[in-house]
Write a protein that holds these residues in place. Structure first.
Motif, mmCIF file in Angstrom:
data_model
loop_
_atom_site.group_PDB
_atom_site.id
_atom_site.type_symbol
_atom_site.label_atom_id
_atom_site.label_comp_id
_atom_site.label_asym_id
_atom_site.label_seq_id
_atom_site.Cartn_x
_atom_site.Cartn_y
_atom_site.Cartn_z
ATOM 1 N N LEU A 155 27.673 8.339 9.381
ATOM 2 C CA LEU A 155 27.334 7.212 8.509
ATOM 3 C C LEU A 155 27.818 7.459 7.079
ATOM 4 O O LEU A 155 28.360 6.557 6.434
ATOM 5 C CB LEU A 155 25.821 6.977 8.507
ATOM 6 C CG LEU A 155 25.228 6.290 9.731
ATOM 7 C CD1 LEU A 155 23.707 6.251 9.623
ATOM 8 C CD2 LEU A 155 25.774 4.877 9.895
ATOM 9 N N ASN A 156 27.612 8.668 6.588
ATOM 10 C CA ASN A 156 28.013 8.978 5.214
ATOM 11 C C ASN A 156 29.517 8.825 5.019
ATOM 12 O O ASN A 156 29.982 8.265 4.023
ATOM 13 C CB ASN A 156 27.561 10.381 4.840
ATOM 14 C CG ASN A 156 26.072 10.455 4.543
ATOM 15 O OD1 ASN A 156 25.412 9.430 4.357
ATOM 16 N ND2 ASN A 156 25.522 11.655 4.498
ATOM 17 N N THR A 158 31.567 7.095 6.898
ATOM 18 C CA THR A 158 32.008 5.736 7.244
ATOM 19 C C THR A 158 31.612 4.714 6.182
ATOM 20 O O THR A 158 32.385 3.796 5.876
ATOM 21 C CB THR A 158 31.424 5.307 8.609
ATOM 22 O OG1 THR A 158 31.806 6.250 9.609
ATOM 23 C CG2 THR A 158 31.918 3.932 9.009
ATOM 24 N N THR A 159 30.423 4.869 5.627
ATOM 25 C CA THR A 159 29.895 3.859 4.699
ATOM 26 C C THR A 159 29.934 4.279 3.241
ATOM 27 O O THR A 159 29.670 3.461 2.358
ATOM 28 C CB THR A 159 28.440 3.512 5.065
ATOM 29 O OG1 THR A 159 27.593 4.651 4.798
ATOM 30 C CG2 THR A 159 28.323 3.123 6.538
ATOM 31 N N GLY A 160 30.205 5.559 2.979
ATOM 32 C CA GLY A 160 30.222 6.026 1.599
ATOM 33 C C GLY A 160 28.857 6.340 1.036
ATOM 34 O O GLY A 160 28.710 6.596 -0.171
ATOM 35 N N ASN A 161 27.833 6.332 1.881
ATOM 36 C CA ASN A 161 26.493 6.697 1.429
ATOM 37 C C ASN A 161 26.342 8.212 1.392
ATOM 38 O O ASN A 161 27.240 8.971 1.790
ATOM 39 C CB ASN A 161 25.444 6.091 2.367
ATOM 40 C CG ASN A 161 25.217 4.620 2.088
ATOM 41 O OD1 ASN A 161 24.574 4.242 1.116
ATOM 42 N ND2 ASN A 161 25.750 3.763 2.964
ATOM 43 N N HIS A 185 20.139 -0.026 2.956
ATOM 44 C CA HIS A 185 21.525 0.319 2.639
ATOM 45 C C HIS A 185 22.490 0.031 3.794
ATOM 46 O O HIS A 185 23.627 -0.399 3.569
ATOM 47 C CB HIS A 185 21.619 1.797 2.258
ATOM 48 C CG HIS A 185 20.771 2.171 1.091
ATOM 49 N ND1 HIS A 185 21.161 1.930 -0.214
ATOM 50 C CD2 HIS A 185 19.536 2.752 1.025
ATOM 51 C CE1 HIS A 185 20.207 2.358 -1.038
ATOM 52 N NE2 HIS A 185 19.219 2.857 -0.314
ATOM 53 N N ILE A 186 22.047 0.264 5.012
ATOM 54 C CA ILE A 186 22.916 0.027 6.169
ATOM 55 C C ILE A 186 22.072 -0.401 7.372
ATOM 56 O O ILE A 186 20.853 -0.191 7.398
ATOM 57 C CB ILE A 186 23.740 1.286 6.556
ATOM 58 C CG1 ILE A 186 22.812 2.500 6.785
ATOM 59 C CG2 ILE A 186 24.791 1.610 5.521
ATOM 60 C CD1 ILE A 186 22.583 2.848 8.196
ATOM 61 N N SER A 187 22.737 -0.969 8.348
ATOM 62 C CA SER A 187 22.095 -1.279 9.626
ATOM 63 C C SER A 187 22.579 -0.245 10.638
ATOM 64 O O SER A 187 23.740 -0.296 11.070
ATOM 65 C CB SER A 187 22.477 -2.689 10.093
ATOM 66 O OG SER A 187 22.028 -2.897 11.426
ATOM 67 N N LYS A 190 24.556 -1.171 13.758
ATOM 68 C CA LYS A 190 25.925 -1.629 13.573
ATOM 69 C C LYS A 190 26.928 -0.501 13.801
ATOM 70 O O LYS A 190 28.080 -0.745 14.187
ATOM 71 C CB LYS A 190 26.082 -2.213 12.164
ATOM 72 C CG LYS A 190 27.462 -2.743 11.841
ATOM 73 C CD LYS A 190 27.517 -3.294 10.425
ATOM 74 C CE LYS A 190 28.921 -3.753 10.065
ATOM 75 N NZ LYS A 190 28.997 -4.274 8.666
ATOM 76 N N TYR A 191 26.491 0.748 13.574
ATOM 77 C CA TYR A 191 27.393 1.894 13.644
ATOM 78 C C TYR A 191 27.102 2.838 14.813
ATOM 79 O O TYR A 191 27.923 3.692 15.134
ATOM 80 C CB TYR A 191 27.302 2.700 12.333
ATOM 81 C CG TYR A 191 27.675 1.916 11.106
ATOM 82 C CD1 TYR A 191 29.001 1.797 10.714
ATOM 83 C CD2 TYR A 191 26.699 1.283 10.336
ATOM 84 C CE1 TYR A 191 29.349 1.063 9.578
ATOM 85 C CE2 TYR A 191 27.034 0.551 9.205
ATOM 86 C CZ TYR A 191 28.358 0.454 8.833
ATOM 87 O OH TYR A 191 28.705 -0.276 7.719
#
Length: 395
Positions: A155-156, A158-161, A185-187, A190-191
């Protein structure tokens, strides 16, 4: 030597990694001999180059990366090379794929004894037993394991978090609050499917055919990691590969050792040894009842991570098996995963009972008060029902 310095600086300068691995903060940088183990494809080479970039930079000649695949080291080893590096002011030698040298452990010990100012960080296969089976360096090496991406790391990158990791106790006691910190921040849903399909191995970030690359990686695990390190004859390779394929297509269940022995034309004892080798190479996970261990018959054998399910036999990758494979793989790093026979509950560390449940189809599930239920197809949980994806934040 100049050629090696030039290669080092080029590799470090061209490093385009978005993800800093958590292991970077776990290793003891004061140790003189550090071993980084891990299966193929999890990013060991990248980790060494990241280490060089973070603590030295591309042009600092105090640090040098070398790969034992280089023909320069064939027939001469790396001990004298390390001495020349020290004479030139070298402080940190990064040795990739050290097991490609026949006497690698003896040479590491010689370097340790001869060059007290030198730190060596080397990578090796997960099949290697640095402490248990190595008299030369077993008591002086600091050994660490690098795993593939967790769902959190995926997630980090892929999403930049920059989501932090949580302990199992934190998740069990406070999963509702932790999920609420992430969901704005994200669902995760979805990932999650992408992670299960291709997110465990960092090379999914490269512009290559992922399933084909993973199949190639798995073949190398058997052809090099098992045969070379275990010093097995080439004629046994087809037996090991066939056994692995049979275990994969049979799905997550207790192996019928007699049937497998007949299928690969070998003995029951040899099948058990091969299963252990496949586990050491991180191709499969072996699950025993609480207190059980090799060489006893396991209660279940399953592929090491969900990505392998889709690569080997995608039409057989059932959702429940995929989710249970994710669960076991996520817990495996710091916890003992056990299961008895056909019991639907897993036992973690001998005390926590878990069942993996589809939140959209749980009408027949009996929710017990003394167990935890990791549910998929949902993003939130309540009480002893927690979202399965959150267990991907354990590292």
């Amino acid at each position: 030597m100049e050629t090696f310095y030039e290669t080092h600086s080029n590799l470090v300068e061209q490093l385009g990694v978005k993800m800093r691995r958590g292991l970077m903060d776990e290793i003891d940088r004061s140790a003189r001999l550090i071993g980084i183990k891990g299966s193929r494809g999890v990013g060991k080479t990248t980790f060494l180059l990241q280490y060089a970039k973070e603590y030295y930079g591309a042009l600092d000649r105090r640090c040098l990366y070398v790969n034992m695949n280089n023909f320069y080291f064939q027939g001469r080893g790396f001990t004298e090379f390390a001495g020349e590096f020290v004479k030139r002011g070298g402080e940190c030698l990064l040795i990739d794929q050290v097991f490609k040298q026949p006497d690698w452990s003896r040479e590491l010990r010689q370097c340790y004894d001869r060059y007290p100012s030198l730190q060596i960080i080397f990578t090796g296969s997960s099949v290697m037993r640095l402490k248990e089976e190595n008299a030369d360096i077993g008591h002086i090496v600091k050994s660490y394991n690098l795993r593939g991406f967790s769902f959190r790391e995926f997630l980090n990158v892929t999403t930049g978090n920059n989501f932090p990791a949580f302990t199992l106790d934190e998740i069990l006691s406070d999963h509702e609050r932790l999920a609420k910190k992430i969901l704005p921040h994200i669902s995760p849903q979805k990932y999650f499917a992408d992670y299960l399909h291709h997110g465990y191995y960092p090379f999914h970030l490269e512009q290559r055919n992922f399933p084909e690359n993973l199949l190639k990686t798995m073949n190398m695990m058997t052809e090099v990691d098992i045969l070379l390190i275990k010093q097995m004859e080439l004629k046994y390779l087809t037996k090991i590969k066939k056994l692995f394929y049979l275990l994969a297509v049979e799905g997550a269940k207790a192996p019928n050792v007699s049937t497998l022995a007949k299928a690969v034309n070998t003995s029951r004892a040899t099948v058990m040894n091969y299963i252990k080798y496949l586990s050491d190479a991180r191709l499969i996970n072996i699950i025993y009842p609480v207190g059980g261990n090799f060489p006893k018959k396991p209660s279940k054998v399953m592929l090491h991570n969900p990505n392998m399910l889709y690569a080997i036999y995608p039409i057989r990758a059932g959702e429940q098996e995929v989710m249970e494979t994710f669960f076991v793989n996520a817990l495996w790093r710091d916890h003992v995963v056990s299961q008895k026979g056909k019991d639907p509950f897993y036992t973690i560390d001998g005390k926590y009972r878990f069942r993996i449940v589809d939140a959209r189809n749980d009408r027949k599930v009996r929710y017990l008060d003394d167990a935890y239920f990791a549910r998929y197809n949902t993003e939130v949980g309540r009480g002893n029902k927690l979202p399965l994806w959150l267990l991907g934040f354990l590292y």
